[in-house]
Design a protein around this motif. Structure first.
Motif, PDB file in Angstrom:
ATOM      1  N   CYS A  29       1.225   1.406   7.537  1.00  0.00           N
ATOM      2  CA  CYS A  29       0.785   2.127   8.728  1.00  0.00           C
ATOM      3  C   CYS A  29      -0.301   1.382   9.497  1.00  0.00           C
ATOM      4  CB  CYS A  29       0.281   3.519   8.353  1.00  0.00           C
ATOM      5  SG  CYS A  29      -1.237   3.503   7.366  1.00  0.00           S
ATOM      6  N   GLY A  30      -0.754   0.242   8.961  1.00  0.00           N
ATOM      7  CA  GLY A  30      -1.758  -0.560   9.652  1.00  0.00           C
ATOM      8  C   GLY A  30      -3.190  -0.284   9.255  1.00  0.00           C
ATOM      9  N   ILE A  31      -3.426   0.624   8.320  1.00  0.00           N
ATOM     10  CA  ILE A  31      -4.785   0.960   7.885  1.00  0.00           C
ATOM     11  C   ILE A  31      -5.147   0.106   6.673  1.00  0.00           C
ATOM     12  CG2 ILE A  31      -6.318   2.772   7.034  1.00  0.00           C
ATOM     13  CD1 ILE A  31      -4.534   4.807   8.424  1.00  0.00           C
ATOM     14  N   GLY A  76       1.510   6.989   8.001  1.00  0.00           N
ATOM     15  CA  GLY A  76       1.341   6.690   9.418  1.00  0.00           C
ATOM     16  C   GLY A  76       1.163   7.901  10.304  1.00  0.00           C
ATOM     17  N   SER A 107      -9.335   8.281  14.651  1.00  0.00           N
ATOM     18  CA  SER A 107      -8.505   7.395  13.835  1.00  0.00           C
ATOM     19  C   SER A 107      -9.228   6.989  12.558  1.00  0.00           C
ATOM     20  CB  SER A 107      -8.143   6.138  14.633  1.00  0.00           C
ATOM     21  OG  SER A 107      -7.398   6.468  15.782  1.00  0.00           O
ATOM     22  N   THR A 153      -3.803  -4.330   3.849  1.00  0.00           N
ATOM     23  CA  THR A 153      -3.341  -3.459   4.932  1.00  0.00           C
ATOM     24  C   THR A 153      -1.970  -2.909   4.581  1.00  0.00           C
ATOM     25  OG1 THR A 153      -4.580  -4.751   6.553  1.00  0.00           O
ATOM     26  CG2 THR A 153      -2.839  -3.326   7.392  1.00  0.00           C
TER      27      THR A 153
END
Length: 647
Positions: A238-240, A163, A172, A235
């Motif tokens: 960290c949301g990626i 993250g 990003s 996913t």
């Protein structure tokens, strides 16, 4: 176009007159207040006239490009197709001109590209670690930053996964892309949103410009049958999302024969069936597209096996109940179908005639196939051209990798697969092949390479890989203005190397194809190899440890048998064509290769095995030519046809 489209046609025809009347009314309203609105009056009148001209031109141009007698699509859908096509043409023309100027101002473009990226990312963790702030010239960069491999970035990628922001790039990360693993293992590389834009503008848009220059029928509103699939992603905390890259579908969805909502289907086989169904119902297909020829090969095998079901669905306007679809999605897709008895009857007759040349018979206006059929995909391209795609032009348009868009083929009519390196996407360096064994060899820049020489390619890309050695070996085959044209030779991880001989994929494949010419019509479906040291980890045979050798797994068309002496020709031909291998064989340092014939359908099952065990999307699947994983070697051994192999 159908009765439902008639009102929309009338709107398009009369819209310019409605706009003109509105402008006229506004004009007279303004006339009542001449002092306060004199400027506005003129502006509105000018705008109105401009809109009138644009809409009139668009209306005429639309009807010029449309295909008469098309009933499969609504007018609204075809109008969206038209807008998408015009946008693509405009972007392609602009980017093609920019590419041309970039190939003239080569050094300036490359220098500006890398120095801007260094400045932009000097405040990142990586930029501070490698002191980007003091790198003011290209020479500073190449002297002060080391050449890198994947292991160099693993600690930074771990920070991204945890993250941490501002690690490799100030922008990003939108995806952690998993590479195809063709070289033996998969890597995880960051992808930025801007990279996808670059791929569209300097890749797909320019390709369409080239297509339009060479195939005038593609300027018309003909649909594309594109075999693209939804990559599997997950996913992380960290949301990626993590997975394989999505092909550039979103920019051209309205130009596809496959309905937009079908790209919600995550099951590859179900989506393949829908691609075929909606493609087959349209006799006016102008272009067939797939990422790789191997993907197209899979589609043709499915067509051979399921054409009865597909024709039945076209005849009834339904979708086979065995296809896995969400209920609402099934209803939506079936609402777009209608019973087409004439098309179904025609297709049934053509399929009954056989599959050689079938593509040009069922899609007589097909202009070409857009797919990569070079490198490891050459074998699939050969099979397709010999059978289903007889007489059809194959255009291998782009040279790209997960690391970035690298090159574009400017000549779709040529049998050569030569790519112009694109100066504005990545910063290039070249290691002379004789120095590629060194850890930190000297490099050449894009305008310093020589015609006819072979090089290991090094890139510094948008997402934060600097002086990155990803393993591709290329040959410079000429120049366009000042920019090199290259031919892809092989990826270094695909070597066969048991004694330091380094037999490349290209060298082995050449010997294999030349040997097969003497097999009296027996054709190769697919192949892979393994070094004896890897084989020893699976097999308990004592004779595996005497001398090192190559083992080859071959699948032949229709499960044909072949005698051992014919298979032995592969080893002899490789000796003739590659003197290094011949030297080791004559000195008895390498034993003769062993060739195993595997059962029919083995490589189709192998494709599914790799997709299940390595989570590889069908979009990016490449058969690994040199097996490194123990489970893949065991898979092949389990599928050996016991009737015939050379021992």
């Amino acid at each position: 176009m159908g009765a439902q489209a008639a009102p929309l046609v009338m709107i398009v025809i009369f819209l310019p007159f409605v706009v003109a009347f509105s402008v006229y009314a506004i004009y007279h309203e303004v006339m009542e207040h001449p002092k306060a609105l004199s400027v506005t009056k003129s502006a509105l009148a000018g705008i109105g006239c401009l809109i009138l001209v644009i809409l009139s031109f668009a209306g005429v141009d639309y009807f010029r490009r449309r295909i008469s007698g098309v009933t499969q699509y609504t007018f609204g859908h075809m109008a969206s197709h038209y807008i998408c096509l015009i946008r693509l043409q405009f972007t392609g023309r602009r980017m093609r001109n920019k590419l041309e100027s970039d190939t003239i101002e080569l050094r300036e473009v490359q220098s500006r590209l890398i120095l801007q990226r260094l400045r932009r990312n000097q405040s990142t963790i990586y930029g501070r670690d490698y002191n980007f702030k003091i790198m003011k010239t290209v020479e500073d960069f190449t002297k002060q930053h080391p050449l890198t491999r994947y292991s160099h970035y693993q600690s930074y990628l771990e920070q991204i996964v945890e993250g941490q922001e501002n690690v490799l790039n100030v922008d990003s990360t939108v995806l952690l892309a998993i590479t195809s693993g063709a070289s033996g293992h998969s890597n995880m590389l960051p992808v930025l949103s801007h990279e996808r834009t670059l791929h569209y503008r300097f890749g797909y848009a320019i390709v369409w410009r080239i297509l339009h220059d060479n195939f005038s029928e593609l300027k018309r509103l003909r649909k594309i049958l594109r075999f693209a699939y939804v990559p599997r992603t997950k996913t992380i905390a960290c949301g990626i999302p993590v997975g394989q890259q999505q092909p550039n579908v979103e920019y051209t969805l309205q130009m596809l024969s496959t309905p937009t909502k079908a790209f919600k289907i995550t099951d590859d086989y179900s989506l393949l069936y829908i691609h075929l169904l909606f493609g087959l119902r349209d006799p006016n297909i102008g272009l067939i597209e797939s990422g790789f020829a191997s993907v197209l090969y899979t589609a043709m095998r499915a067509l051979r096996n399921h054409w009865h079901d597909l024709v039945h669905d076209i005849e009834t306007g339904t979708i086979n109940c065995d296809i896995k679809l969400d209920t609402n999605l099934r209803k939506h897709l079936e609402s777009l179908l209608f019973p087409d008895l004439n098309r179904a009857s025609f297709l049934r007759e053509e399929f009954d005639r056989g599959f050689d040349g079938i593509v040009s018979r069922i899609w007589p206006d097909l202009q070409c196939v857009l797919t990569v059929d070079s490198g490891s995909n050459d074998i699939y391209g050969r099979i397709l051209k010999q059978h289903e795609f007889q007489g059809i032009i194959f255009y291998s348009a782009l040279y790209s990798a997960t690391e970035g868009l690298l090159g574009i083929n400017l000549d779709p009519l040529s049998h050569n697969r030569h790519y112009l390196l694109i100066p504005r996407t990545v910063f290039y360096e070249f290691i002379p092949l004789e120095q590629s064994d060194e850890e930190q060899p000297s490099t050449l820049l894009l305008d310093e390479v020589e015609d006819g020489k072979d090089y290991e390619l090094v890139v510094s890309n948008q997402s934060g890989l600097y002086r990155y050695r990803f393993g591709d070996v290329v040959r410079v085959v000429g120049f366009h203005n000042h920019c090199p044209l290259i031919e892809f030779l092989y990826r270094q991880g695909q070597f066969l190397n048991v004694r330091g001989e380094k037999t490349s994929e290209k060298a082995f494949y050449s010997a294999l194809i030349h040997s097969a010419r003497n097999w009296h019509g027996i054709k190769i479906i697919d192949y892979c190899c393994v070094e004896s040291a890897v084989l020893e980890q699976v097999s308990n045979k004592s004779d595996l440890i005497d001398l090192p050798y190559y083992t080859v797994f071959l699948e032949l068309e229709n499960g044909h048998l072949i005698c051992a002496s014919q298979l032995d020709e592969i080893d002899k031909t490789l000796c003739k064509e590659f003197f290094v291998y011949e030297t080791f064989r004559k000195k008895n340092n390498i034993a003769p290769m062993k060739v195993f014939i595997v059962k029919p359908g083995t490589f189709s099952e192998f494709r599914q095995f790799l997709r299940d065990t390595a989570d590889i999307s069908l979009n990016l699947y490449k058969t690994p030519r040199v097996l490194r994983r123990i489970d893949t070697v065991q898979f092949m051994l389990d599928h050996v046809d016991i009737r015939m192999h050379s021992l």
